[in-house]
Write a protein that holds these residues in place. Structure first.
Motif, PDB file in Angstrom:
ATOM      1  N   GLU A 364       0.805  -1.226   0.000  1.00 36.47           N
ATOM      2  CA  GLU A 364       0.000   0.000   0.000  1.00 36.47           C
ATOM      3  C   GLU A 364       0.840   1.279   0.000  1.00 36.47           C
ATOM      4  O   GLU A 364       0.342   2.345  -0.346  1.00 36.47           O
ATOM      5  CB  GLU A 364      -0.935   0.021   1.219  1.00 36.47           C
ATOM      6  CG  GLU A 364      -2.052  -1.008   1.159  1.00 36.47           C
ATOM      7  CD  GLU A 364      -1.621  -2.359   1.701  1.00 36.47           C
ATOM      8  OE1 GLU A 364      -0.399  -2.517   1.950  1.00 36.47           O
ATOM      9  OE2 GLU A 364      -2.485  -3.236   1.857  1.00 36.47           O
ATOM     10  N   LEU A 365       2.109   1.169   0.401  1.00 36.48           N
ATOM     11  CA  LEU A 365       2.919   2.373   0.559  1.00 36.48           C
ATOM     12  C   LEU A 365       3.176   3.127  -0.746  1.00 36.48           C
ATOM     13  O   LEU A 365       3.003   4.354  -0.790  1.00 36.48           O
ATOM     14  CB  LEU A 365       4.246   2.022   1.241  1.00 36.48           C
ATOM     15  CG  LEU A 365       4.187   1.909   2.771  1.00 36.48           C
ATOM     16  CD1 LEU A 365       5.530   1.454   3.317  1.00 36.48           C
ATOM     17  CD2 LEU A 365       3.799   3.238   3.398  1.00 36.48           C
ATOM     18  N   PRO A 366       3.603   2.462  -1.836  1.00 33.87           N
ATOM     19  CA  PRO A 366       3.864   3.233  -3.075  1.00 33.87           C
ATOM     20  C   PRO A 366       2.649   4.000  -3.596  1.00 33.87           C
ATOM     21  O   PRO A 366       2.755   5.202  -3.861  1.00 33.87           O
ATOM     22  CB  PRO A 366       4.342   2.148  -4.060  1.00 33.87           C
ATOM     23  CG  PRO A 366       4.907   1.079  -3.189  1.00 33.87           C
ATOM     24  CD  PRO A 366       4.038   1.060  -1.975  1.00 33.87           C
ATOM     25  N   PRO A 367       1.451   3.362  -3.743  1.00 32.11           N
ATOM     26  CA  PRO A 367       0.301   4.154  -4.200  1.00 32.11           C
ATOM     27  C   PRO A 367      -0.123   5.227  -3.199  1.00 32.11           C
ATOM     28  O   PRO A 367      -0.587   6.299  -3.595  1.00 32.11           O
ATOM     29  CB  PRO A 367      -0.808   3.107  -4.394  1.00 32.11           C
ATOM     30  CG  PRO A 367      -0.375   1.913  -3.624  1.00 32.11           C
ATOM     31  CD  PRO A 367       1.105   1.931  -3.641  1.00 32.11           C
ATOM     32  N   LEU A 368       0.048   4.943  -1.896  1.00 35.50           N
ATOM     33  CA  LEU A 368      -0.287   5.951  -0.897  1.00 35.50           C
ATOM     34  C   LEU A 368       0.616   7.169  -1.033  1.00 35.50           C
ATOM     35  O   LEU A 368       0.157   8.319  -0.918  1.00 35.50           O
ATOM     36  CB  LEU A 368      -0.166   5.353   0.511  1.00 35.50           C
ATOM     37  CG  LEU A 368      -0.642   6.222   1.673  1.00 35.50           C
ATOM     38  CD1 LEU A 368      -2.140   6.465   1.579  1.00 35.50           C
ATOM     39  CD2 LEU A 368      -0.292   5.573   3.016  1.00 35.50           C
ATOM     40  N   TRP A 369       1.899   6.938  -1.304  1.00 34.77           N
ATOM     41  CA  TRP A 369       2.839   8.041  -1.474  1.00 34.77           C
ATOM     42  C   TRP A 369       2.508   8.866  -2.724  1.00 34.77           C
ATOM     43  O   TRP A 369       2.632  10.085  -2.721  1.00 34.77           O
ATOM     44  CB  TRP A 369       4.260   7.501  -1.563  1.00 34.77           C
ATOM     45  CG  TRP A 369       5.300   8.557  -1.800  1.00 34.77           C
ATOM     46  CD1 TRP A 369       5.961   8.839  -2.971  1.00 34.77           C
ATOM     47  CD2 TRP A 369       5.802   9.494  -0.844  1.00 34.77           C
ATOM     48  NE1 TRP A 369       6.832   9.872  -2.802  1.00 34.77           N
ATOM     49  CE2 TRP A 369       6.763  10.303  -1.508  1.00 34.77           C
ATOM     50  CE3 TRP A 369       5.537   9.723   0.505  1.00 34.77           C
ATOM     51  CZ2 TRP A 369       7.457  11.320  -0.860  1.00 34.77           C
ATOM     52  CZ3 TRP A 369       6.223  10.735   1.149  1.00 34.77           C
ATOM     53  CH2 TRP A 369       7.172  11.517   0.478  1.00 34.77           C
ATOM     54  N   ARG A 370       2.065   8.181  -3.774  1.00 39.04           N
ATOM     55  CA  ARG A 370       1.737   8.884  -5.010  1.00 39.04           C
ATOM     56  C   ARG A 370       0.453   9.702  -4.891  1.00 39.04           C
ATOM     57  O   ARG A 370       0.355  10.813  -5.413  1.00 39.04           O
ATOM     58  CB  ARG A 370       1.594   7.888  -6.161  1.00 39.04           C
ATOM     59  CG  ARG A 370       2.909   7.266  -6.620  1.00 39.04           C
ATOM     60  CD  ARG A 370       2.732   6.554  -7.939  1.00 39.04           C
ATOM     61  NE  ARG A 370       1.742   5.479  -7.848  1.00 39.04           N
ATOM     62  CZ  ARG A 370       2.031   4.222  -7.564  1.00 39.04           C
ATOM     63  NH1 ARG A 370       3.294   3.873  -7.346  1.00 39.04           N
ATOM     64  NH2 ARG A 370       1.089   3.303  -7.508  1.00 39.04           N
ATOM     65  N   GLU A 371      -0.541   9.146  -4.203  1.00 40.17           N
ATOM     66  CA  GLU A 371      -1.863   9.766  -4.203  1.00 40.17           C
ATOM     67  C   GLU A 371      -2.140  10.603  -2.956  1.00 40.17           C
ATOM     68  O   GLU A 371      -2.868  11.593  -3.019  1.00 40.17           O
ATOM     69  CB  GLU A 371      -2.931   8.676  -4.337  1.00 40.17           C
ATOM     70  CG  GLU A 371      -2.804   7.869  -5.622  1.00 40.17           C
ATOM     71  CD  GLU A 371      -3.683   6.638  -5.620  1.00 40.17           C
ATOM     72  OE1 GLU A 371      -4.572   6.550  -4.727  1.00 40.17           O
ATOM     73  OE2 GLU A 371      -3.496   5.758  -6.476  1.00 40.17           O
ATOM     74  N   HIS A 372      -1.610  10.201  -1.807  1.00 44.38           N
ATOM     75  CA  HIS A 372      -1.878  10.912  -0.557  1.00 44.38           C
ATOM     76  C   HIS A 372      -0.571  11.010   0.238  1.00 44.38           C
ATOM     77  O   HIS A 372      -0.373  10.297   1.225  1.00 44.38           O
ATOM     78  CB  HIS A 372      -2.957  10.194   0.266  1.00 44.38           C
ATOM     79  CG  HIS A 372      -4.235   9.967  -0.467  1.00 44.38           C
ATOM     80  ND1 HIS A 372      -5.145  10.977  -0.682  1.00 44.38           N
ATOM     81  CD2 HIS A 372      -4.745   8.858  -1.052  1.00 44.38           C
ATOM     82  CE1 HIS A 372      -6.173  10.498  -1.357  1.00 44.38           C
ATOM     83  NE2 HIS A 372      -5.965   9.224  -1.598  1.00 44.38           N
ATOM     84  N   ARG A 373       0.303  11.873  -0.216  1.00 47.22           N
ATOM     85  CA  ARG A 373       1.642  11.940   0.373  1.00 47.22           C
ATOM     86  C   ARG A 373       1.609  12.295   1.854  1.00 47.22           C
ATOM     87  O   ARG A 373       2.401  11.779   2.649  1.00 47.22           O
ATOM     88  CB  ARG A 373       2.477  12.956  -0.403  1.00 47.22           C
ATOM     89  CG  ARG A 373       3.943  12.945  -0.069  1.00 47.22           C
ATOM     90  CD  ARG A 373       4.764  13.517  -1.198  1.00 47.22           C
ATOM     91  NE  ARG A 373       4.663  12.715  -2.400  1.00 47.22           N
ATOM     92  CZ  ARG A 373       5.331  12.977  -3.527  1.00 47.22           C
ATOM     93  NH1 ARG A 373       6.131  14.023  -3.581  1.00 47.22           N
ATOM     94  NH2 ARG A 373       5.201  12.198  -4.582  1.00 47.22           N
TER      95      ARG A 373
END
Length: 494
Positions: A364-373
């Motif tokens: 979940e970390l990579p998409p979370l960083w991209r979308e909700h930093r």
């Protein structure tokens, strides 16, 4: 006469499904209950007692119909620190007090408010627990005592590698632990087998069989007996509830167990089409279960997603499945306690290393960083704070980070200027829009000070949704300074 028979068929089908599901959950629960207890610095039987209470007591109460309660990997680090600091005889007092607090929160209908906790904080909490759990259990994989504190555990890993590979006994334990982890990873890829035998039980069973056959010099679980492990709290323990540290531990037990339970309930509700969870009743059920665990001197309980998802996937239809799983745990603990004594500690450490890894939201970390930093930053801050400090302080730091992040994102403020900035001599009408808080004060002052100093300015604050004291004071100071330069007076609203 046919109507009662037809009406009874669904109930019979439900009973069959619940019976089968209860056996699956029981097989998943045995190694996890024992492993969590050993990792918490408590006798193995105490984990089974918590699982029994979670099934029979909490399982009978209303709240959530299909989620299963018991000792959880998410509380392992906190319980270990509590046992190390206050002693095993104090555990019952801590758990009983935490259960009473949960009962009070449920009675006051505070369960629904746990849904307001930032998901990033909860994920960060679990990730921090996972990191500390993995670091601690790596020592147990080699049958070596772990230092206290998350940083000390992580910092001691290089020396652990030197010590482990320099000892034949440690190498044997590492082999058993690594084999256990390999089985846990590979077993779900064998669907025809994994549907019959859960991965944790298969991994521990194979590791135990290898230990019995090869008889390596590795540590086994110390068995005391079910009744001998029960340690009801004493009066001296209750007197210590006035201590600040003890109260902090009780609060941490109650809040973290409640948050994990209610977030698990939300996840389980998405897995089935049955009745939804009543969060307040579930909080009462958890409080009652923890109160009973406290009376017995056992580990604290929470709803656990691994056993709950296994229950749903196995086809459970009613709460009977979780109650029956508690019955099977009781029968196992009463009839076969000697079985625990042949299980290698390294195998249970392997189970918990795997469980700790699953607590870290790696995918979940990579998409979370991209979308909700901002959410990713809160998650990371919470996890690191738990590793550096402790569970309670880490969660508080995470909550503070979430509040600051939300305040920063909602406190947008900007200026709209009517009239030419540089070509003209008339007054400028400047409208301030958004939420003026101290977090955006530097930006706001920079924009105001960039306005021409030789022009009259009419400041309009009607577009502000919020104006805090810091911004009001700063605006008044800026207006006073601007007025001294001969501009039209800037008037602030009352």
């Amino acid at each position: 006469m046919s109507a009662p028979v037809e009406a009874g068929k669904p109930r019979l089908r439900h009973l069959r499904a619940d019976f089968t599901a209860s056996l699956v959950v029981f097989l998943v629960a045995v190694p996890l209950c024992v492993g969590v207890s050993v990792a918490s610095g408590a006798p193995a039987e105490l984990g089974l007692i918590t699982g029994i209470v979670g099934g029979i007591v909490t399982g009978l109460l209303p709240g959530s119909s299909l989620q299963v309660s018991g000792p959880a990997a998410g509380l392992t680090v906190l319980v270990y620190e509590a046992v190390r600091t206050y002693g095993l005889d104090m555990l019952g007092v801590l758990v009983l007090a935490a259960g009473a607090l949960q009962l009070a929160m449920g009675a006051l209908r505070l369960g629904r408010w746990f849904r307001a906790v930032s998901v990033a904080v909860v994920q960060g909490m679990l990730a921090g627990i996972g990191l500390v759990l993995i670091a601690g259990q790596l020592y147990a994989l080699a049958d070596i005592s772990a230092p206290s504190g998350g940083l000390a555990k992580i910092g001691g890993l290089p020396q652990l590698a030197v010590d482990a590979f320099g000892s034949a006994a440690s190498v044997a334990a590492l082999a058993i632990g690594a084999g256990t982890i390999a089985v846990l990873v590979l077993w779900p890829r064998l669907p025809s087998v994994s549907r019959v035998l859960p991965a944790p039980l298969a991994a521990v069973a194979l590791a135990t069989a290898a230990t019995v056959v090869l008889d390596p010099p590795v540590a086994r679980i110390q068995v005391q007996g079910l009744l001998d492990s029960v340690q009801p709290p004493g009066a001296d323990g209750f007197a210590r509830l006035a201590e600040v540290g003890v109260l902090g531990t009780v609060l941490a037990f109650a809040l973290i167990a409640s948050a994990e339970t209610l977030f698990s309930a939300a996840a389980v509700d998405r897995m089935h089409d049955g009745p939804r969870t009543d969060y307040d009743k579930e909080l009462v059920a958890q409080g009652a279960g923890n109160a009973v665990c406290g009376v017995l001197g056992a580990l604290p309980m929470t709803a656990v997603i691994v056993r709950s998802s296994a229950n749903v996937r196995a086809g459970a239809r009613t709460k009977a499945s979780r109650v029956l799983h508690g019955v099977w745990l009781l029968l196992f603990a009463a009839a076969f306690p000697a079985v625990l004594g042949i299980i290698p500690v390294a195998a249970l450490a392997g189970v918990l290393v795997h469980a700790g890894w699953k607590l870290i939201p790696v995918k979940e970390l990579p998409p979370l960083w991209r979308e909700h930093r901002g959410e990713a930053v809160v998650l990371a801050v919470t996890a690191v704070a738990i590793v550096v400090t402790d569970m309670f302080q880490g969660v508080l730091i995470g909550l503070l980070a979430a509040v600051v992040k939300s305040a920063w994102e909602t406190s947008h403020v900007h200026l709209e200027v009517s009239g030419p900035l540089h070509d003209g001599t008339g007054p400028l009408r400047v409208r301030v829009l958004g939420n003026a808080t101290f977090l955006r004060l530097p930006k706001l002052l920079d924009e105001l000070e960039a306005l021409p100093r030789d022009r009259a300015i009419e400041l309009d604050l009607s577009g502000l949704r919020h104006l805090d004291h810091a911004c009001r004071t700063a605006l008044a100071g800026w207006a006073e300074q601007h007025n001294e330069e001969g501009a039209v007076p800037v008037r602030l609203p009352a």
